[in-house]
Design a protein around this motif. Structure first.
Motif, short mmCIF file in Angstrom:
data_model
loop_
_atom_site.label_atom_id
_atom_site.label_comp_id
_atom_site.label_asym_id
_atom_site.label_seq_id
_atom_site.Cartn_x
_atom_site.Cartn_y
_atom_site.Cartn_z
N ASP A 88 0.83 -1.21 0.00
CA ASP A 88 0.00 0.00 0.00
C ASP A 88 0.86 1.25 0.00
O ASP A 88 0.58 2.21 -0.73
N HIS A 89 1.90 1.27 0.82
CA HIS A 89 2.80 2.43 0.87
C HIS A 89 3.53 2.63 -0.45
O HIS A 89 3.70 3.76 -0.92
N MET A 90 3.96 1.53 -1.06
CA MET A 90 4.66 1.62 -2.34
C MET A 90 3.71 2.16 -3.41
O MET A 90 4.10 3.05 -4.20
N THR A 91 2.50 1.67 -3.44
CA THR A 91 1.51 2.15 -4.41
C THR A 91 1.24 3.63 -4.23
O THR A 91 1.21 4.40 -5.21
N THR A 92 1.08 4.06 -3.00
CA THR A 92 0.84 5.48 -2.71
C THR A 92 2.02 6.34 -3.14
O THR A 92 1.84 7.42 -3.74
N ALA A 93 3.23 5.88 -2.87
CA ALA A 93 4.42 6.63 -3.24
C ALA A 93 4.55 6.75 -4.76
O ALA A 93 4.86 7.83 -5.29
N ILE A 94 4.28 5.68 -5.48
CA ILE A 94 4.39 5.71 -6.94
C ILE A 94 3.30 6.61 -7.52
O ILE A 94 3.55 7.36 -8.47
N GLN A 95 2.10 6.56 -6.95
CA GLN A 95 1.04 7.46 -7.42
C GLN A 95 1.43 8.92 -7.18
O GLN A 95 1.18 9.77 -8.04
N GLY A 96 2.04 9.20 -6.05
CA GLY A 96 2.51 10.56 -5.77
C GLY A 96 3.58 11.00 -6.76
O GLY A 96 3.56 12.15 -7.23
N LEU A 97 4.49 10.11 -7.08
CA LEU A 97 5.54 10.42 -8.06
C LEU A 97 4.92 10.67 -9.44
O LEU A 97 5.28 11.62 -10.12
N GLN A 98 3.97 9.85 -9.80
CA GLN A 98 3.30 10.01 -11.08
C GLN A 98 2.59 11.37 -11.15
O GLN A 98 2.72 12.09 -12.14
N GLU A 99 1.87 11.74 -10.11
CA GLU A 99 1.20 13.04 -10.06
C GLU A 99 2.21 14.18 -10.16
O GLU A 99 1.97 15.17 -10.86
N HIS A 100 3.34 14.03 -9.48
CA HIS A 100 4.37 15.07 -9.52
C HIS A 100 4.95 15.22 -10.93
O HIS A 100 5.18 16.34 -11.40
N LEU A 101 5.17 14.11 -11.61
CA LEU A 101 5.68 14.17 -12.98
C LEU A 101 4.68 14.86 -13.91
O LEU A 101 5.07 15.66 -14.76
N TYR A 102 3.39 14.56 -13.73
CA TYR A 102 2.37 15.25 -14.53
C TYR A 102 2.35 16.75 -14.23
O TYR A 102 2.23 17.57 -15.14
N GLU A 103 2.50 17.11 -12.96
CA GLU A 103 2.54 18.52 -12.58
C GLU A 103 3.75 19.22 -13.21
O GLU A 103 3.65 20.34 -13.71
N MET A 104 4.90 18.56 -13.19
CA MET A 104 6.10 19.12 -13.79
C MET A 104 5.90 19.32 -15.30
O MET A 104 6.30 20.34 -15.86
N ALA A 105 5.29 18.34 -15.95
CA ALA A 105 5.02 18.45 -17.39
C ALA A 105 4.13 19.65 -17.66
O ALA A 105 4.39 20.44 -18.57
N ASP A 106 3.07 19.81 -16.86
CA ASP A 106 2.17 20.95 -17.03
C ASP A 106 2.89 22.26 -16.78
O ASP A 106 2.70 23.23 -17.52
N ASN A 107 3.71 22.31 -15.73
CA ASN A 107 4.43 23.54 -15.40
C ASN A 107 5.40 23.93 -16.52
O ASN A 107 5.52 25.12 -16.86
N LEU A 108 6.11 22.96 -17.06
CA LEU A 108 7.04 23.25 -18.16
C LEU A 108 6.30 23.76 -19.39
O LEU A 108 6.71 24.73 -20.03
N SER A 109 5.19 23.13 -19.69
CA SER A 109 4.39 23.56 -20.84
C SER A 109 3.82 24.96 -20.62
O SER A 109 3.85 25.80 -21.52
N ASN A 110 3.32 25.21 -19.41
CA ASN A 110 2.80 26.55 -19.08
C ASN A 110 3.91 27.59 -19.16
O ASN A 110 3.69 28.70 -19.66
N ASN A 111 5.10 27.25 -18.67
CA ASN A 111 6.23 28.18 -18.73
C ASN A 111 6.56 28.51 -20.18
O ASN A 111 6.81 29.67 -20.51
N SER A 112 6.55 27.53 -21.03
CA SER A 112 6.84 27.75 -22.44
C SER A 112 5.80 28.68 -23.06
O SER A 112 6.15 29.63 -23.77
#
Length: 131
Positions: A88-112
């Protein structure tokens, strides 16, 4: 096929070292919009890959699968609970990482997009257009 997650030096088209380069507007700072979009896409692809891997992992790590996998050890509630909690902890951590990667992608695109809009407005000011 795995993609490299690391960004090679100069991949963003950024330079602050005052070395002359043909792709720079001046000796200062340049943002390559297409490079930012490529980097944004790379972050999104990594997040998608994590999601695919997580989708494969979840059925193998749910409490029923863990109970079935341990056989006679499932008699020990302490052992199975520890592995279920770990999964459960591993799943939660990976989901958090996935969300963070999506946020970074959005932020980079918005910055551009924001930088391109600011450059367009500045160009208009230099041309005497109303921005």
């Amino acid at each position: 096929m795995r993609r490299k997650a690391w960004v090679p030096q100069g991949w963003l088209g950024l330079s602050c070292d005052n070395t002359p380069r043909e792709d720079l507007v001046s000796d200062g700072f340049y943002i390559g919009h297409s490079a930012l979009e490529r980097l944004s896409g790379a972050f999104k692809n990594e997040a998608d890959d994590l999601g695919e891997q997580l989708a494969k992992f979840k059925p193998k790590a749910d409490s029923e699968a863990i109970h079935d996998g341990f056989g006679f050890l499932t008699e020990s509630e302490e052992v199975t609970t520890a592995y279920i909690d770990l999964a459960d902890h591993m799943t939660t951590a990976i989901q958090g990482l996935q969300e963070h990667l999506y946020e970074m992608a959005d932020n980079l695109s918005n910055n551009s997009r924001n930088t391109a809009a600011a450059e367009h407005a500045l160009e208009g000011l230099f041309k005497g257009d109303n921005a």
